[in-house]
Design a protein around this motif. Structure first.
Motif, PDB file in Angstrom:
ATOM      1  N   THR A 257       0.846  -1.195   0.000  1.00  0.00           N
ATOM      2  CA  THR A 257       0.000   0.000   0.000  1.00  0.00           C
ATOM      3  C   THR A 257       0.877   1.239   0.000  1.00  0.00           C
ATOM      4  O   THR A 257       1.911   1.287   0.685  1.00  0.00           O
ATOM      5  CB  THR A 257      -0.927   0.010   1.220  1.00  0.00           C
ATOM      6  N   ALA A 259       1.079   5.778  -1.532  1.00  0.00           N
ATOM      7  CA  ALA A 259       0.445   6.994  -2.060  1.00  0.00           C
ATOM      8  C   ALA A 259      -0.843   7.345  -1.319  1.00  0.00           C
ATOM      9  O   ALA A 259      -1.887   7.544  -1.928  1.00  0.00           O
ATOM     10  CB  ALA A 259       0.175   6.856  -3.557  1.00  0.00           C
ATOM     11  N   SER A 272      -3.261   3.725  -2.987  1.00  0.00           N
ATOM     12  CA  SER A 272      -3.045   2.697  -3.994  1.00  0.00           C
ATOM     13  C   SER A 272      -2.626   1.405  -3.307  1.00  0.00           C
ATOM     14  O   SER A 272      -1.905   1.422  -2.303  1.00  0.00           O
ATOM     15  CB  SER A 272      -1.955   3.115  -4.987  1.00  0.00           C
ATOM     16  N   SER A 274      -1.228  -2.612  -4.354  1.00  0.00           N
ATOM     17  CA  SER A 274      -0.787  -3.556  -5.377  1.00  0.00           C
ATOM     18  C   SER A 274      -0.986  -4.966  -4.859  1.00  0.00           C
ATOM     19  O   SER A 274      -0.377  -5.364  -3.863  1.00  0.00           O
ATOM     20  CB  SER A 274       0.687  -3.310  -5.718  1.00  0.00           C
ATOM     21  N   THR A 279      -2.275  -2.832  -9.672  1.00  0.00           N
ATOM     22  CA  THR A 279      -2.331  -1.684  -8.769  1.00  0.00           C
ATOM     23  C   THR A 279      -3.603  -0.895  -9.013  1.00  0.00           C
ATOM     24  O   THR A 279      -3.839  -0.400 -10.125  1.00  0.00           O
ATOM     25  CB  THR A 279      -1.116  -0.763  -8.963  1.00  0.00           C
ATOM     26  N   ILE A 281      -6.880   1.729  -6.929  1.00  0.00           N
ATOM     27  CA  ILE A 281      -7.140   2.723  -5.893  1.00  0.00           C
ATOM     28  C   ILE A 281      -8.220   2.196  -4.953  1.00  0.00           C
ATOM     29  O   ILE A 281      -9.233   1.647  -5.392  1.00  0.00           O
ATOM     30  CB  ILE A 281      -7.557   4.062  -6.526  1.00  0.00           C
ATOM     31  N   THR A 302      -2.685   5.247  -9.504  1.00  0.00           N
ATOM     32  CA  THR A 302      -2.000   5.695  -8.290  1.00  0.00           C
ATOM     33  C   THR A 302      -2.134   7.203  -8.112  1.00  0.00           C
ATOM     34  O   THR A 302      -2.750   7.887  -8.933  1.00  0.00           O
ATOM     35  CB  THR A 302      -0.515   5.282  -8.311  1.00  0.00           C
TER      36      THR A 302
END
Length: 445
Positions: A257, A259, A272, A274, A279, A281, A302
């Motif tokens: 996790t 941003a 964001s 992954s 990836t 939001i 992202t």
């Protein structure tokens, strides 16, 4: 984590009383106003005689006067008339203003003040005058606090002057959180740090044992989100500024996790994540810890940022090949692309005024900080260099800070600011050592 430093930081942030008007005539509102237009703005000439030091506070009065002028001059909207040109000499805070003397040197505004110190208690008072009309602008204001908070009181005076002349709130009594960097370029140690908006009073919030990235203030300025690599994977951490306590958000095995950014209400976070090589939001409720996936595409989504009303999210995505800027509902759904120029776009951030989106742009081997309308129109590039990235907005939406780094092994990142007209060159924010990833706080209480 240095809890004692965090507590001292909060003490400084709270160590000043609210402004109160002091007794005196209740003047009619003067007509002096600096209005923002798309044309060239001629800086407004003003005079600021050194504040009167009452009871032996001459040195403190000189320091506060100097900092008020530094704040105003740094905006590019004001031009101080040097003391050597002054005809009148202000010897008492209650002296009658000799308007003809200030008109003779072409001053349009006059700022007078006084400073007194009793032990650790500090009192600062000031008045603002419209020289052309011969009127005082609003009531005089007085701030009381400790001598330790003298810089905050100077910033508050500058904010009040800025607001009365421009008609908009100021941004001087605020702070920034950023990543402090030291060491060689290929092995830099990174720590979270906070400082006044101008780089003074720097304090460290974390040590350098693990990599930290992308700190963000909450809307109330009492918490900070950032990305930590302490676990070996990027993971979002929430820190309470007053106590220094922190906790990781989300803890799924193998989940990365990053941003993060607060919603305007401060109760939810967008970020964001992954998972499985994809990836997207997500939005998380901080009280329950539950997350909702907002985007679903075989691409990288992202750098999300809420609109000021919390109804929309702007983010970057490479779903069309190169990185571009998109906007979607805060509840998810099909996004719409708003960037339309050449090059790659990233790190979009919605202005607190709601009218613009700032971004990073890469074009023809150069990096730029730019702004555009929320529909993508009227794109305007404000900077250009080897590497400019990561914009963050001042509380009033008139100035942007960002990271700039020079080329080569000796290149060190620094924090710079630029106003949204782009007509004034970027100014470096003087902090200790290298610095990146700045994020602006709201105005302090």
């Amino acid at each position: 984590m240095r809890v004692n430093v965090a507590k001292r930081l909060m003490a400084v942030m709270l160590g000043i009383a609210l402004a109160v008007p002091f007794l005196g005539a209740a003047p009619a509102e003067a007509q002096l106003k600096l209005r923002f237009t798309d044309g060239v703005i001629e800086p407004l000439p003003y005079a600021l005689p050194r504040f009167i030091g009452e009871g032996g506070a001459n040195e403190m009065a000189a320091n506060i006067s100097s900092l008020v002028a530094q704040d105003l001059n740094g905006t590019g909207l004001f031009r101080e008339i040097p003391a050597s040109a002054h005809i009148s000499q202000v010897v008492s805070f209650d002296s009658a203003v000799q308007y003809q003397d200030w008109r003779a040197i072409n001053a349009e505004a006059l700022i007078t003040g006084a400073v007194s110190v009793q032990g650790s208690k500090l009192v600062v008072k000031f008045r603002l005058f419209d020289v052309a009309s011969g009127q005082q602008m609003g009531e005089g204001l007085q701030f009381a606090g400790t001598t330790q908070s003298w810089r905050r009181m100077a910033h508050k005076v500058a904010d009040a002057v800025y607001a009365r002349i421009t008609g908009e709130s100021g941004y001087f009594d605020s702070r920034i959180v950023f990543v402090s960097e030291s060491g060689p370029k290929n092995a830099r140690a990174k720590r979270l740090a906070v400082a006044d908006y101008d780089g003074a009073n720097q304090q460290f919030l974390t040590d350098s044992r693990s990599l930290v990235l992308a700190p963000r203030f909450s809307p109330q300025g009492d918490r900070i989100l950032y990305t930590s690599y302490a676990s070996g994977f990027p993971q979002i951490v929430l820190m309470d500024v007053a106590s220094g306590q922190q906790r990781a958000l989300g803890n799924l095995p193998g989940e990365m996790t990053f941003a993060p950014r607060f919603a305007p209400d401060g109760r939810t976070v967008v970020f964001s994540s992954s998972q499985g090589g994809n990836t997207d939001i997500y939005r998380m409720d901080l009280s329950s810890g539950s997350s909702v996936r907002l985007s679903s595409a075989p691409s990288i989504e992202t750098a999300p940022s809420f609109s000021p009303d919390g109804s929309q999210i702007v983010f970057e995505s490479d779903r069309t090949g190169g990185s571009q800027i998109y906007v979607m509902s805060a509840s998810g759904g099909e996004p719409r692309r708003i960037s339309a120029g050449k090059g790659r776009y990233g790190t979009p951030v919605w202005s607190p005024r709601g009218d613009l989106i700032a971004f990073t742009k890469q074009l023809d081997g150069r990096f730029h900080i730019g702004v555009m309308r929320t529909d993508g129109s009227e794109e305007r590039l404000l900077t250009a260099s080897f590497l400019d990235e990561g914009p963050t907005w001042a509380p009033n939406g008139r100035v942007i800070m960002f990271t700039r780094e020079n080329a080569g092994e000796a290149g060190v990142p620094g924090i710079f600011s630029v106003d949204i007209t782009g007509r004034n060159p970027p100014r470096q924010v003087r902090v200790q050592g290298g610095a990146s990833d700045p994020a602006w706080s709201p105005l302090l209480p």
